[in-house]
Structures are given as structure tokens and as C-alpha cells.
Design a protein around this motif. Structure first.
Motif, PDB file in Angstrom:
ATOM      1  N   LEU A   1      -9.757  -9.051   9.305  1.00 43.05           N
ATOM      2  CA  LEU A   1      -9.123  -9.496   8.063  1.00 43.05           C
ATOM      3  C   LEU A   1      -7.733  -8.892   7.916  1.00 43.05           C
ATOM      4  CD1 LEU A   1      -9.295 -11.052   5.402  1.00 43.05           C
ATOM      5  CD2 LEU A   1     -10.433  -9.052   4.397  1.00 43.05           C
ATOM      6  N   MET A   2      -7.580  -7.629   8.288  1.00 43.35           N
ATOM      7  CA  MET A   2      -6.257  -6.998   8.232  1.00 43.35           C
ATOM      8  C   MET A   2      -5.287  -7.692   9.195  1.00 43.35           C
ATOM      9  SD  MET A   2      -6.440  -4.618   5.892  1.00 43.35           S
ATOM     10  CE  MET A   2      -7.438  -5.895   5.088  1.00 43.35           C
ATOM     11  N   ARG A   3      -5.784  -8.041  10.363  1.00 49.11           N
ATOM     12  CA  ARG A   3      -4.937  -8.751  11.322  1.00 49.11           C
ATOM     13  C   ARG A   3      -4.562 -10.134  10.778  1.00 49.11           C
ATOM     14  NH1 ARG A   3      -7.916  -8.092  15.411  1.00 49.11           N
ATOM     15  NH2 ARG A   3      -6.795  -6.489  16.577  1.00 49.11           N
ATOM     16  N   GLU A   4      -5.513 -10.794  10.137  1.00 49.59           N
ATOM     17  CA  GLU A   4      -5.246 -12.110   9.549  1.00 49.59           C
ATOM     18  C   GLU A   4      -4.203 -12.009   8.434  1.00 49.59           C
ATOM     19  OE1 GLU A   4      -7.629 -15.688   7.157  1.00 49.59           O
ATOM     20  OE2 GLU A   4      -8.777 -14.092   8.159  1.00 49.59           O
ATOM     21  N   ALA A   5      -4.317 -10.959   7.615  1.00 49.37           N
ATOM     22  CA  ALA A   5      -3.340 -10.765   6.540  1.00 49.37           C
ATOM     23  C   ALA A   5      -1.942 -10.548   7.114  1.00 49.37           C
ATOM     24  CB  ALA A   5      -3.748  -9.579   5.672  1.00 49.37           C
ATOM     25  N   LYS A   6      -1.849  -9.781   8.184  1.00 44.21           N
ATOM     26  CA  LYS A   6      -0.552  -9.548   8.826  1.00 44.21           C
ATOM     27  C   LYS A   6       0.004 -10.853   9.394  1.00 44.21           C
ATOM     28  CE  LYS A   6       1.599  -7.156  12.734  1.00 44.21           C
ATOM     29  NZ  LYS A   6       2.742  -6.564  12.022  1.00 44.21           N
ATOM     30  N   ASP A   7      -0.863 -11.609  10.086  1.00 44.96           N
ATOM     31  CA  ASP A   7      -0.419 -12.865  10.694  1.00 44.96           C
ATOM     32  C   ASP A   7       0.026 -13.874   9.638  1.00 44.96           C
ATOM     33  OD1 ASP A   7      -0.982 -11.790  13.148  1.00 44.96           O
ATOM     34  OD2 ASP A   7      -2.885 -12.855  13.429  1.00 44.96           O
ATOM     35  N   ALA A   8      -0.525 -13.742   8.410  1.00 47.37           N
ATOM     36  CA  ALA A   8      -0.138 -14.643   7.318  1.00 47.37           C
ATOM     37  C   ALA A   8       1.186 -14.226   6.679  1.00 47.37           C
ATOM     38  CB  ALA A   8      -1.237 -14.679   6.261  1.00 47.37           C
ATOM     39  N   GLY A   9       1.743 -13.105   7.124  1.00 48.81           N
ATOM     40  CA  GLY A   9       3.060 -12.700   6.648  1.00 48.81           C
ATOM     41  C   GLY A   9       3.085 -11.521   5.706  1.00 48.81           C
ATOM     42  N   HIS A  10       1.939 -10.920   5.441  1.00 54.66           N
ATOM     43  CA  HIS A  10       1.920  -9.749   4.563  1.00 54.66           C
ATOM     44  C   HIS A  10       2.402  -8.509   5.308  1.00 54.66           C
ATOM     45  CE1 HIS A  10      -0.966 -12.449   2.526  1.00 54.66           C
ATOM     46  NE2 HIS A  10      -0.512 -11.871   1.435  1.00 54.66           N
ATOM     47  N   ARG A  11       3.076  -7.645   4.568  1.00 50.50           N
ATOM     48  CA  ARG A  11       3.423  -6.341   5.111  1.00 50.50           C
ATOM     49  C   ARG A  11       2.175  -5.462   5.035  1.00 50.50           C
ATOM     50  NH1 ARG A  11       8.822  -3.897   2.859  1.00 50.50           N
ATOM     51  NH2 ARG A  11       8.570  -2.707   4.794  1.00 50.50           N
ATOM     52  N   MET A  12       2.034  -4.547   6.002  1.00 51.07           N
ATOM     53  CA  MET A  12       0.782  -3.802   6.137  1.00 51.07           C
ATOM     54  C   MET A  12       1.052  -2.301   6.233  1.00 51.07           C
ATOM     55  SD  MET A  12      -1.321  -6.390   6.193  1.00 51.07           S
ATOM     56  CE  MET A  12      -2.859  -5.592   6.657  1.00 51.07           C
ATOM     57  N   GLY A  13       0.337  -1.540   5.390  1.00 50.26           N
ATOM     58  CA  GLY A  13       0.423  -0.086   5.443  1.00 50.26           C
ATOM     59  C   GLY A  13      -0.971   0.519   5.450  1.00 50.26           C
ATOM     60  N   MET A  14      -1.101   1.677   6.066  1.00 46.09           N
ATOM     61  CA  MET A  14      -2.363   2.417   6.032  1.00 46.09           C
ATOM     62  C   MET A  14      -2.123   3.746   5.336  1.00 46.09           C
ATOM     63  SD  MET A  14      -4.803   3.898   9.080  1.00 46.09           S
ATOM     64  CE  MET A  14      -5.357   2.287   9.652  1.00 46.09           C
ATOM     65  N   LEU A  15      -3.017   4.069   4.378  1.00 43.00           N
ATOM     66  CA  LEU A  15      -2.920   5.313   3.622  1.00 43.00           C
ATOM     67  C   LEU A  15      -4.255   6.040   3.753  1.00 43.00           C
ATOM     68  CD1 LEU A  15      -1.327   7.135   1.718  1.00 43.00           C
ATOM     69  CD2 LEU A  15      -2.053   5.688  -0.184  1.00 43.00           C
ATOM     70  N   THR A  16      -4.246   7.165   4.486  1.00 39.22           N
ATOM     71  CA  THR A  16      -5.496   7.833   4.823  1.00 39.22           C
ATOM     72  C   THR A  16      -5.479   9.313   4.476  1.00 39.22           C
ATOM     73  OG1 THR A  16      -6.983   8.398   6.671  1.00 39.22           O
ATOM     74  CG2 THR A  16      -4.667   8.109   7.217  1.00 39.22           C
ATOM     75  N   ASN A  17      -6.569   9.786   3.876  1.00 40.18           N
ATOM     76  CA  ASN A  17      -6.828  11.224   3.791  1.00 40.18           C
ATOM     77  C   ASN A  17      -7.480  11.612   5.106  1.00 40.18           C
ATOM     78  OD1 ASN A  17      -5.889  11.323   1.173  1.00 40.18           O
ATOM     79  ND2 ASN A  17      -7.890  11.574   0.224  1.00 40.18           N
ATOM     80  N   ASN A  18      -6.794  12.460   5.873  1.00 41.64           N
ATOM     81  CA  ASN A  18      -7.305  12.739   7.208  1.00 41.64           C
ATOM     82  C   ASN A  18      -6.949  14.158   7.632  1.00 41.64           C
ATOM     83  OD1 ASN A  18      -8.568  11.888   9.740  1.00 41.64           O
ATOM     84  ND2 ASN A  18      -7.952   9.821   9.157  1.00 41.64           N
ATOM     85  N   VAL A  19      -7.353  14.497   8.839  1.00 43.24           N
ATOM     86  CA  VAL A  19      -7.163  15.838   9.381  1.00 43.24           C
ATOM     87  C   VAL A  19      -6.141  15.745  10.506  1.00 43.24           C
ATOM     88  CG1 VAL A  19      -8.302  17.781  10.529  1.00 43.24           C
ATOM     89  CG2 VAL A  19      -9.522  16.473   8.755  1.00 43.24           C
ATOM     90  N   ARG A  20      -5.146  16.612  10.453  1.00 42.83           N
ATOM     91  CA  ARG A  20      -4.043  16.541  11.417  1.00 42.83           C
ATOM     92  C   ARG A  20      -4.544  16.524  12.859  1.00 42.83           C
ATOM     93  NH1 ARG A  20       1.426  20.074  10.935  1.00 42.83           N
ATOM     94  NH2 ARG A  20       1.124  19.337   8.808  1.00 42.83           N
ATOM     95  N   GLU A  21      -5.494  17.420  13.162  1.00 41.87           N
ATOM     96  CA  GLU A  21      -5.991  17.524  14.550  1.00 41.87           C
ATOM     97  C   GLU A  21      -6.815  16.314  14.966  1.00 41.87           C
ATOM     98  OE1 GLU A  21      -5.739  21.855  13.072  1.00 41.87           O
ATOM     99  OE2 GLU A  21      -6.227  19.892  12.237  1.00 41.87           O
ATOM    100  N   TRP A  22      -7.239  15.503  13.997  1.00 43.75           N
ATOM    101  CA  TRP A  22      -8.085  14.352  14.315  1.00 43.75           C
ATOM    102  C   TRP A  22      -7.287  13.081  14.611  1.00 43.75           C
ATOM    103  CZ3 TRP A  22     -12.643  14.503  10.231  1.00 43.75           C
ATOM    104  CH2 TRP A  22     -13.365  15.705  10.402  1.00 43.75           C
ATOM    105  N   GLU A  23      -5.975  13.120  14.492  1.00 42.87           N
ATOM    106  CA  GLU A  23      -5.193  11.889  14.640  1.00 42.87           C
ATOM    107  C   GLU A  23      -5.461  11.160  15.964  1.00 42.87           C
ATOM    108  OE1 GLU A  23      -0.666  10.300  13.878  1.00 42.87           O
ATOM    109  OE2 GLU A  23      -0.934  12.118  15.068  1.00 42.87           O
ATOM    110  N   PRO A  24      -5.476  11.841  17.108  1.00 42.42           N
ATOM    111  CA  PRO A  24      -5.747  11.111  18.354  1.00 42.42           C
ATOM    112  C   PRO A  24      -7.126  10.458  18.372  1.00 42.42           C
ATOM    113  CG  PRO A  24      -4.860  13.298  18.819  1.00 42.42           C
ATOM    114  CD  PRO A  24      -5.214  13.283  17.362  1.00 42.42           C
ATOM    115  N   LEU A  25      -8.100  11.084  17.690  1.00 36.95           N
ATOM    116  CA  LEU A  25      -9.465  10.560  17.683  1.00 36.95           C
ATOM    117  C   LEU A  25      -9.554   9.266  16.882  1.00 36.95           C
ATOM    118  CD1 LEU A  25     -11.360  13.939  17.093  1.00 36.95           C
ATOM    119  CD2 LEU A  25     -11.154  12.682  19.251  1.00 36.95           C
TER     120      LEU A  25
END
Length: 215
Positions: A107-131
């Protein structure tokens, strides 16, 4: 593209929205370590009482490293358990139980393909980024990612939403649809003027998102 309600931009959470529920990963940690979730919660409360800051929030804002967090947690758990627990595999166990949520990713890919701008906002752990980045095509779908572990604040703090809007070249909040599995994070987005969908499960959220975006 502007959806019927004037929505031009989608801002999505990561864990629990584009993945399986986070509770499953915490359950796996409980099963593998033998430490009940209640014991973990009480240990974090004790650390918060001693330090004046919640250790998970400190971890998610990059103020506490993953080894530092696990060390504090082990210290707080030891008196209750009668032994010092082994927590070095915490992230490994957590991510082994976390899986992509293909219908939401599509659905996120479909929204992008339809012309929407896309951002991700995550509470996460710095060391976990590659995972977590290895789990789904983040850069293919999202033009910008704001990760709490690298910006020093976390949802539902107003500042992290403002950072996202700034990185999206100042897009107005009123043009954004925010998606998150935590209700207070959605409430904070609405306070800024965003529309929001509180993700609970695919059958509920996907139709709501489609309607909001006119897909």
C-alpha cells in the motif's frame, strides 16, 4: 498528487505498522530469556525511579547505548530473579520474531506510485538501524526517514513531527496523513493539524488509508 481531502504526503511508522505486531517480538524475548514481561516492566520502572528518566526512552533517543541499556536492565533484574540474566541476544531474538507486513508495504508503494510524497517516522534504536532497514525497501518507498535514535527526540514529542515536516521541505501538516500503531502518537500528529490513522490491523487500517488517499 493531492487526495480528495488535500492529502499530498504520507508519514508512516515502521514497527507494528509495516511489520508484524511488536508484542510478538517482546513475547519472543520473554520466551527465549525466561524473563516475564512484568519483570522487565518493573525493572524499567525501577531504573526510571533511580535515574529520573525512562531507560527505553533514553535508548530510543540515542542518549543511552544498547549495551548501556542492557546493562542497566540486567542490574535491575538481578535482585528479582536471583541471578544476573543474559540479555546480549536481546536484539537478535527481537528481530528474529519481527517480520514484514506485505499488504501495508504494498500500500505504501502504491501511494508513492500514485504521486504522494512519503516519509517514515520511527521510534527506534540507533544500533538497530541496519537490522530494521534490511527488512523492507525503505529507500525505494520513502524519500526521508526520521529515526528517534539519531535526532534525540521521540514520538509523541512535538519536535520530532516538526523535524519530519522540515525534512519534507516544509510541507504543511494539513496535507499529511500520519499512520501509527500507538494512539497517543496519532493524537500528537492531529494536534499539529495532520490527519491520522491509528493502525490496529490490516483489515481496519488499509481501507481507512485508501479512503483518505483516494486510492
Amino acid at each position: 498528487m493531492s487526495a480528495p481531502g488535500g492529502i499530498t504526503t504520507v508519514i508512516s511508522d515502521f514497527g507494528g505498522v509495516l511489520t508484524t505486531p511488536l508484542v510478538q517480538s517482546f513475547a519472543a524475548v520473554q520466551d527465549e530469556t525466561g524473563i516475564p514481561f512484568e519483570a522487565l516492566a518493573k525493572a524499567m520502572s525501577r531504573i526510571e525511579q533511580d535515574d529520573g528518566k525512562h531507560p527505553l526512552y533514553e535508548l530510543e533517543t540515542g542518549n543511552l547505548s544498547e549495551p548501556g541499556f542492557l546493562g542497566k536492565l540486567a542490574d535491575a533484574l538481578e535482585p528479582a530473579l536471583g541471578h544476573r540474566p543474559e540479555l546480549h541476544r536481546f536484539s537478535e531474538i527481537y528481530f528474529e520474531a519481527l517480520h514484514p507486513n506485505p499488504p501495508m508495504i504494498d500500500l505504501m508503494r502504491e501511494a508513492k506510485d500514485a504521486g504522494h510524497r512519503m516519509g517514515m517516522l520511527t521510534n527506534n534504536v540507533r544500533e538497530w538501524e541496519p537490522l530494521w532497514r534490511s527488512m523492507l525497501p525503505v529507500d525505494e518507498i520513502f524519500e526521508t526517514v526520521v529515526d528517534s535514535g539519531f535526532v534525540g527526540c521521540r514520538k509523541p514529542d512535538r519536535e520530532i513531527y516538526e523535524i519530519m515536516l522540515e525534512r519534507l521541505s516544509g510541507v504543511p501538516a494539513q496535507e499529511c496523513l500520519f499512520i501509527d500503531d500507538v494512539d497517543v502518537n496519532c493524537a500528537a500528529a492531529r494536534e499539529l493539524g495532520m490527519s491520522a490513522v491509528h493502525y490496529q490491523h490490516n483489515d481496519q487500517a488499509i481501507p481507512e488509508i485508501r479512503e483518505a488517499l483516494g486510492l
